[in-house]
Design a protein around this motif. Structure first.
Motif, PDB file in Angstrom:
ATOM      1  N   TYR B  76       0.682  -0.800   0.317  1.00  0.00           N
ATOM      2  CA  TYR B  76      -0.282   0.370  -0.084  1.00  0.00           C
ATOM      3  C   TYR B  76       0.900   1.472  -0.084  1.00  0.00           C
ATOM      4  O   TYR B  76       0.907   2.638  -0.606  1.00  0.00           O
ATOM      5  CB  TYR B  76      -1.283  -0.088   1.095  1.00  0.00           C
ATOM      6  N   ASP B  80       0.816   4.220  -2.976  1.00  0.00           N
ATOM      7  CA  ASP B  80       0.941   5.343  -2.493  1.00  0.00           C
ATOM      8  C   ASP B  80       1.535   6.763  -2.273  1.00  0.00           C
ATOM      9  O   ASP B  80       1.694   7.860  -2.620  1.00  0.00           O
ATOM     10  CB  ASP B  80      -0.006   5.700  -0.514  1.00  0.00           C
ATOM     11  N   THR B 116      -9.790   2.962  -1.162  1.00  0.00           N
ATOM     12  CA  THR B 116      -9.340   3.879   0.025  1.00  0.00           C
ATOM     13  C   THR B 116     -10.518   5.331  -0.238  1.00  0.00           C
ATOM     14  O   THR B 116     -11.115   5.011  -1.355  1.00  0.00           O
ATOM     15  CB  THR B 116      -7.832   4.209  -0.926  1.00  0.00           C
ATOM     16  N   SER B 138      -9.100   2.237   7.812  1.00  0.00           N
ATOM     17  CA  SER B 138      -8.561   1.864   7.352  1.00  0.00           C
ATOM     18  C   SER B 138      -7.145   1.506   7.529  1.00  0.00           C
ATOM     19  O   SER B 138      -6.209  -0.002   7.833  1.00  0.00           O
ATOM     20  CB  SER B 138      -7.687   2.664   5.865  1.00  0.00           C
ATOM     21  N   GLU B 202      -7.115  -6.589   2.571  1.00  0.00           N
ATOM     22  CA  GLU B 202      -6.262  -7.196   2.095  1.00  0.00           C
ATOM     23  C   GLU B 202      -6.655  -8.276   3.452  1.00  0.00           C
ATOM     24  O   GLU B 202      -6.118  -9.716   2.562  1.00  0.00           O
ATOM     25  CB  GLU B 202      -5.402  -7.078   2.626  1.00  0.00           C
ATOM     26  N   ILE B 210      -1.060  -5.332  -3.368  1.00  0.00           N
ATOM     27  CA  ILE B 210      -2.119  -4.467  -4.108  1.00  0.00           C
ATOM     28  C   ILE B 210      -1.717  -4.676  -5.393  1.00  0.00           C
ATOM     29  O   ILE B 210      -0.397  -4.640  -5.976  1.00  0.00           O
ATOM     30  CB  ILE B 210      -2.013  -2.874  -4.123  1.00  0.00           C
TER      31      ILE B 210
END
Ligand SMILES: Nc1ncnc2c1ncn2[C@@H]1O[C@H](COP(=O)(O)OP(=O)(O)OP(=O)(O)O)[C@@H](O)[C@H]1O
Ligand SMILES: [Mg+2]
Lengths: 231, 390
Positions: B76, B80, B116, B138, B202, B210
């Motif tokens: 993640y 990001d 997200t 999250s 997840e 991801i």
């Protein structure tokens, strides 16, 4: 009537070049024809009668000499003016009729009026009148191939008449017809002359020529004789 | 006056020679009908392709990770980090799977997506009730869910699901929001889904990392540079193995398919042009024949007072009537073939009306251009020569 003759030929000369060889057919022709005359032009075959007729009808222009029609020198006129003269002043009657095979009798008669720009209704009326005059009211919508030779020639006469031209030119109009039908055509021409049309008739039949009022004989490309017929 | 007469004469002559006229028109008919058919079908095809990608947005890049060796995904954080790239507006990673959603005695199978907060602005979802997912959901792997409108109505009917429990594969989640309906696009229904926090997903789906995410650029102009930066980053990550990932630009796809179709159209137009010119030569040929056959007629007409312009018009109109008639028949045939193709392909096809118009005008001009020379020749014939021929 004007003092100026309808037709004035002054020393007209015309020839053809064939295979590099120049032959002079008309060798200095001069005459005048007045309004209202009925003239027969005679001469042996090949003497140039049709050539002369084409000149008079403005289908061709002379190599030399002057031709004045109604006082106008045709050699000086444009193609469009000549087309207008043919349309308004001259009615042609040919030996082989020259009708358009795909058009009906009345459509053939309408042709000169179309090129004059006459409206549809007036055109139909004039064409019908002309066909009635030559006795073909029953055959107006027949094609040429549905008509006898005499009837075809009468359609051609109606076509020549439809636009009321002052001058009618007939090149051996009876040549393709039997004697009886030939006579009918001749009497038709005589009555048209009586109504005021000037008529020039080409023939090599002396008997027919005698029915005109004046005979011009062409020989060797020249006027050999010009006489009036006494009544 | 003489104008209408000329058209009438031309029609009579064309209709009077049906077989000959038809054979003469054939070149034009084939040219016009094939252009209409091919352009209509071709355009329809392109529209279908572009229509499919239209919903994906013009400044979005879809990244999918196929992986290499043991690394089959990105974390993640790695994903990001891409939001820091020059020109990137937002990054929206997704983990997808499916689950059976159950409430009381009602249940439904829905697609499950771990997302997200960026997912909502990216996909342009509006909320019907409650709230969307937050970062904090999250972080703490909260068991919360946002329902698509279809799932909501299947499980709760007209009632309000917000605050209620929903069981996903038997595990209880709390419904915090419901989305407005959005319909379907290339990726399926937008309303038959359940959204949960990505970290929760997840664990729930027992995946690691991801495998797909969407990167949205600030402007369309930024897309190529963002794409290049993404590819550079991914290339570095996967040690120069470009088969390990794919960056997909829908707009690029649309543009390239539009380019292909434009190229196809040009090529077809030239082929059509050639076939129309061949048709025109056929018309010219027949007009020359027609003038020769009718020399005597021309002589007679001239003796009766036809001017050069009258004869010119008569034959020009004949040639134009021939080619325009051919054009009209070709249009009829082209439209017929297109509707047949539409039936065979099983989807409606828009007729290329602009091409219909252009090909009609073109066939008109073909008649004009290829008719001039024979008509001019006819108009120039001298009356005595014309009368003497048989
Ligand atoms: N276009 C032309 N080209 C070449 N020669 C021609 C042409 N027209 C006519 N001639 C010749 O001119 C001469 C006269 O022809 P024209 O047709 O005037 O004779 P005609 O007196 O009418 O004869 P007929 O009584 O047989 O009809 C003939 O020898 C003919 O061969
Ligand atoms: Mg003669």
């Amino acid at each position: 009537m004007s003092t100026e003759p309808l037709i004035r030929m002054e020393n007209l000369q015309h020839g053809y070049t064939m295979a590099g060889q120049r032959t002079l057919i008309l060798q200095g022709i001069s005459f005048t024809i007045d309004h209202g005359e009925f003239v027969a032009i005679i001469g042996p075959s090949g003497s140039g009668k049709s050539t002369l007729m084409n000149m008079i009808g403005c289908l061709d222009l002379p190599n030399e000499g002057n031709y004045l029609l109604d006082g106008q020198n045709v050699r000086k006129l444009s193609d469009n003016r000549l087309a207008r003269i043919r349309n308004e002043k001259i009615g042609f009657i040919f030996q082989n009729f020259n009708l358009l095979p795909k058009l009906s009798a009345i459509e053939n008669v309408e042709l000169p009026l179309i090129y004059r720009g006459v409206s549809y209704r007036e055109r139909k009326r004039n064409a019908e009148e002309a066909l009635i005059k030559v006795g073909l009211q029953e055959r107006m919508h027949h094609r040429p191939n549905q008509l006898s030779g005499g009837q075809q020639q009468r359609v051609a006469i109606a076509r020549a008449l439809a636009g009321q031209p002052p001058l009618l030119l007939a090149d051996e109009p009876t040549g393709a017809l039997d004697p009886k039908t030939g006579k009918e055509v001749m009497s038709m021409l005589q009555s048209l002359n009586a109504q005021g049309h000037t008529i020039i008739l080409i023939t090599h039949d002396l008997e027919i020529a005698e029915q005109a009022k004046r005979v011009i004989r062409i020989h060797d490309g020249q006027v050999a004789e010009d006489r009036r017929i006494e009544l | 006056m003489i104008f209408f007469q000329s058209i009438r004469m031309a029609m009579t002559s064309v209709i009077g020679n049906k077989i000959r006229s038809f054979l003469t028109m054939l070149g034009i008919i084939i040219g016009v009908s094939s252009v209409i058919l091919v352009v209509s079908v071709g355009r329809n095809f392109t529209n279908q392709i572009t229509g499919q990608f239209d919903g994906l947005g013009t400044n979005q890049l879809m990244v999918s990770i196929m992986g290499m060796g043991v690394t089959s995904s990105l974390t993640y954080e790695e994903v990001d980090a891409f939001s820091q790239l020059q020109g990137v507006d937002l990054v929206s990673p997704t983990i997808s799977g499916s689950a059976t959603a159950k409430s009381g005695n009602r249940h439904t199978d829905a697609s499950l997506e771990g997302v997200t907060p960026n997912y909502r602005p990216l996909k342009n979802y509006q909320l019907r009730a409650g709230r969307f997912l937050l970062d904090i959901d999250s972080q703490y792997r909260q068991a919360v869910a946002v329902l698509g409108s279809e799932v909501a109505s299947k499980l709760y009917g007209a009632g309000n699901p917000v605050g209620q429990d929903v069981r996903l594969n038997g595990i209880p989640f709390k419904v915090v929001g419901v989305l407005q309906p959005k319909g379907s696009d290339l990726s399926g229904s937008n309303d038959d889904k359940v959204l949960i926090p990505i970290a929760t997903a997840e664990r729930f789906l027992q995946t690691k990392g991801i495998q797909s995410f969407v990167v949205k650029a600030v402007n369309r102009q930024d897309v190529p540079s963002v794409k290049a930066q993404l590819e550079a980053g991914l290339n570095h990550k996967f040690k120069n193995h470009p088969e390990a990932y794919n960056v997909f630009d829908a707009q690029e796809m649309i543009e390239s398919s539009e380019k292909t179709s434009a190229m196809m159209s040009t090529a077809l137009a030239s082929i059509a042009g050639i076939s129309l010119i061949v048709g025109g030569i056929g018309i010219m040929n027949i007009m020359i024949m027609s003038v020769n056959e009718r020399t005597r007629e021309i002589g007679i007409r001239k003796a009766l007072g036809a001017k050069k312009s009258n004869i010119l018009m008569q034959f020009m109109f004949e040639s134009i009537v021939l080619s325009s008639f051919g054009g009209l028949i070709g249009i009829g045939a082209g439209i017929g073939l297109t509707s047949l193709a539409s039936k065979l392909l099983g989807n409606p096809i828009d007729y290329a009306w602009d091409i219909v118009l252009i090909s009609f005008l073109f066939s008109f001009f073909i008649g004009l251009v290829f008719g001039i020379s024979p008509a001019y020749k006819a108009s120039r014939l001298r009356p005595i020569h014309a009368l003497r021929t048989d």
